[in-house]
Design a protein around this motif. Sequence first.
Motif, mmCIF file in Angstrom:
data_model
loop_
_atom_site.group_PDB
_atom_site.id
_atom_site.type_symbol
_atom_site.label_atom_id
_atom_site.label_comp_id
_atom_site.label_asym_id
_atom_site.label_seq_id
_atom_site.Cartn_x
_atom_site.Cartn_y
_atom_site.Cartn_z
ATOM 1 N N MET A 1 0.848 -1.200 0.000
ATOM 2 C CA MET A 1 0.000 0.000 0.000
ATOM 3 C C MET A 1 0.880 1.246 0.000
ATOM 4 N N THR A 2 0.364 2.311 -0.608
ATOM 5 C CA THR A 2 1.115 3.565 -0.664
ATOM 6 C C THR A 2 0.362 4.631 0.114
ATOM 7 N N PRO A 3 0.998 5.249 1.115
ATOM 8 C CA PRO A 3 0.302 6.300 1.855
ATOM 9 C C PRO A 3 0.038 7.514 0.970
ATOM 10 N N ALA A 4 -1.176 8.073 1.114
ATOM 11 C CA ALA A 4 -1.546 9.261 0.334
ATOM 12 C C ALA A 4 -2.037 10.348 1.278
ATOM 13 N N LYS A 5 -1.617 11.587 0.983
ATOM 14 C CA LYS A 5 -2.165 12.746 1.696
ATOM 15 C C LYS A 5 -3.283 13.307 0.838
ATOM 16 N N ALA A 6 -4.295 13.874 1.479
ATOM 17 C CA ALA A 6 -5.431 14.355 0.702
ATOM 18 C C ALA A 6 -6.184 15.444 1.451
ATOM 19 N N TYR A 7 -7.152 16.043 0.747
ATOM 20 C CA TYR A 7 -8.198 16.841 1.369
ATOM 21 C C TYR A 7 -9.504 16.104 1.125
ATOM 22 N N ALA A 8 -10.282 15.937 2.184
ATOM 23 C CA ALA A 8 -11.527 15.183 2.053
ATOM 24 C C ALA A 8 -12.654 15.898 2.787
ATOM 25 N N ALA A 9 -13.893 15.584 2.354
ATOM 26 C CA ALA A 9 -15.078 15.979 3.112
ATOM 27 C C ALA A 9 -15.495 14.758 3.933
ATOM 28 N N GLN A 10 -15.664 14.927 5.229
ATOM 29 C CA GLN A 10 -16.041 13.791 6.077
ATOM 30 C C GLN A 10 -17.544 13.516 6.000
ATOM 31 N N THR A 11 -18.334 14.551 5.759
ATOM 32 C CA THR A 11 -19.784 14.397 5.586
ATOM 33 C C THR A 11 -20.224 15.408 4.535
ATOM 34 N N HIS A 12 -21.500 15.327 4.126
ATOM 35 C CA HIS A 12 -21.954 16.235 3.065
ATOM 36 C C HIS A 12 -22.169 17.661 3.567
ATOM 37 N N THR A 13 -21.979 17.861 4.860
ATOM 38 C CA THR A 13 -22.113 19.239 5.361
ATOM 39 C C THR A 13 -20.780 19.805 5.849
ATOM 40 N N SER A 14 -19.729 18.978 5.838
ATOM 41 C CA SER A 14 -18.464 19.501 6.371
ATOM 42 C C SER A 14 -17.578 20.061 5.264
ATOM 43 N N PRO A 15 -16.744 21.044 5.615
ATOM 44 C CA PRO A 15 -15.801 21.585 4.630
ATOM 45 C C PRO A 15 -14.707 20.559 4.334
ATOM 46 N N LEU A 16 -13.938 20.804 3.291
ATOM 47 C CA LEU A 16 -12.806 19.918 3.009
ATOM 48 C C LEU A 16 -11.698 20.194 4.009
ATOM 49 N N ALA A 17 -11.035 19.138 4.459
ATOM 50 C CA ALA A 17 -9.953 19.261 5.432
ATOM 51 C C ALA A 17 -8.941 18.144 5.199
ATOM 52 N N PRO A 18 -7.705 18.309 5.705
ATOM 53 C CA PRO A 18 -6.683 17.291 5.474
ATOM 54 C C PRO A 18 -7.120 15.909 5.974
ATOM 55 N N TRP A 19 -6.713 14.875 5.226
ATOM 56 C CA TRP A 19 -7.074 13.493 5.562
ATOM 57 C C TRP A 19 -6.042 12.573 4.910
ATOM 58 N N ASN A 20 -5.683 11.499 5.594
ATOM 59 C CA ASN A 20 -4.720 10.546 5.038
ATOM 60 C C ASN A 20 -5.398 9.210 4.748
ATOM 61 N N PHE A 21 -4.949 8.556 3.683
ATOM 62 C CA PHE A 21 -5.475 7.218 3.363
ATOM 63 C C PHE A 21 -4.393 6.457 2.603
ATOM 64 N N GLU A 22 -4.731 5.269 2.094
ATOM 65 C CA GLU A 22 -3.736 4.492 1.350
ATOM 66 C C GLU A 22 -4.243 4.122 -0.031
ATOM 67 N N ARG A 23 -3.370 4.250 -1.011
ATOM 68 C CA ARG A 23 -3.671 3.767 -2.360
ATOM 69 C C ARG A 23 -3.298 2.293 -2.439
ATOM 70 N N ARG A 24 -3.950 1.588 -3.376
ATOM 71 C CA ARG A 24 -3.653 0.152 -3.511
ATOM 72 C C ARG A 24 -2.217 -0.050 -4.014
ATOM 73 N N GLU A 25 -1.708 -1.248 -3.800
ATOM 74 C CA GLU A 25 -0.407 -1.674 -4.331
ATOM 75 C C GLU A 25 -0.492 -1.611 -5.862
ATOM 76 N N VAL A 26 0.587 -1.276 -6.512
ATOM 77 C CA VAL A 26 0.598 -1.201 -7.974
ATOM 78 C C VAL A 26 0.458 -2.607 -8.559
ATOM 79 N N GLY A 27 -0.641 -2.844 -9.262
ATOM 80 C CA GLY A 27 -0.872 -4.147 -9.893
ATOM 81 C C GLY A 27 -0.131 -4.239 -11.218
ATOM 82 N N ALA A 28 -0.192 -5.422 -11.841
ATOM 83 C CA ALA A 28 0.581 -5.665 -13.068
ATOM 84 C C ALA A 28 0.300 -4.624 -14.147
ATOM 85 N N GLN A 29 -0.973 -4.167 -14.243
ATOM 86 C CA GLN A 29 -1.317 -3.223 -15.317
ATOM 87 C C GLN A 29 -1.580 -1.812 -14.790
#
Length: 345
Positions: A1-29
């Motif tokens: 997995m690759t760590p990713a930094k992002a801006y996300a909305a946590q709910t449909h009423t919240s503003p965008l704010a920093p959030w971290n998640f992971e991208r999938r492992e690089v597959g063959a294609q």
Amino acid sequence: MTPAKAYAAQTHTSPLAPWNFERREVGAQDVQFDINYCGVCHSDLHQIRNEWFPGIFPMVPGHEIVGKVTKVGAAVKKFKVGDLVGVGCLVDSCRGCENCQHGLEQYCNNAVGTYNATGKDGLPTYGGYSSVMVVHEDFTLKVSEKLNLAAVAPLLCAGITTYSPLRHWKIGKGHKVAVLGLGGLGHMAVKFANAFGAEVTVLSTSAGKEAEAKKLGAHKFVLTTDKAQAKSVRGYFDFIVDTVSAPHDFRFYLGMLRTDGTHILVGLPSQPLEIPPFSIVGGRKSVAGSSIGGIPETQEMLDYCAEKNIVSDIELININYINQAYDRMLKGDVRYRFVIDMATL
Ligand code: NAP
Ligand code: ZN
Ligand code: ZN
């Protein structure tokens, strides 16, 4: 997995704010790339606010993505490390249906959106307001080194969404085309319709956009709130490309089409639009719609832009300005696309 930094909305009423998640492992294609820039589309705002349908949260918007390849899977043929690439609104589709076989992946019933969607792995997809992306090579586009990369980003949605209907309806020399709404999509529609040889009129609610509309390639400008100006184009246009993001009066604009004219909707206001039967029966008029563009046509559009030196007119912003950018977008105050400099993440 690759760590990713992002801006996300946590709910449909919240503003965008920093959030971290992971991208999938690089597959063959798969192609992995660092995101340099991401455009801000009005669809991002519709979706984080649940204006179309209940969204998947946390939501990382962004589908006008450009960057540089850092890693490729063992079976990847089209890309290598260091290439400039782009990703638009789609990251996957069924690959087998009639639409997919004709390069119309956007109309596939199982198309996977770049964000606010569920991938074939059952996991939510996350968009381009982030540091890194992992995408199947079939949904990765080649981007020219010749153009300003930040100004290329909006081509991945605003560009293809206006290029595709203009090509589909073969709009060009001899046609009078109106571009309704001069925002992100609208300003690209003006550039393409002009490049294809049509006579281009901007229909706008903003008096202050007239001089810029002409610079973008419009031959005429009609301030639709001015009765005399609106009357001057009654029965005038062969096509209207409607990019408006909010509810608007269809009858008013349909009256501007000539006999056999076509009103092409690309804007996606959240409420149904009312079409009075008399406004299309008289004059044998059509109301049509068009969604983004397929992968082959998106590549064709990017190559066309590289050849003709066409990019978006942008205001480059830091990511911490994103919530203010949305406020301005709601007021029609975009000149003409916000693009996030992802180095500020
Ligand atoms: P945008 O930059 O906010 O531009 C929309 C423009 O519409 C505004 O600049 C304004 O232009 C005009 N407008 C706004 N409210 C209006 C109203 N009440 N009456 C008349 N005109 C109004 O938005 P965008 O990013 O170009 O997106 C436009 C729409 O297309 C959105 O609904 C978006 O979701 C949709 N979209 C569809 C597709 C697709 O595949 N079909 C793809 C991308 C986006 P003036 O100041 O000139 O009046
Ligand atoms: Zn978009
Ligand atoms: Zn399909």
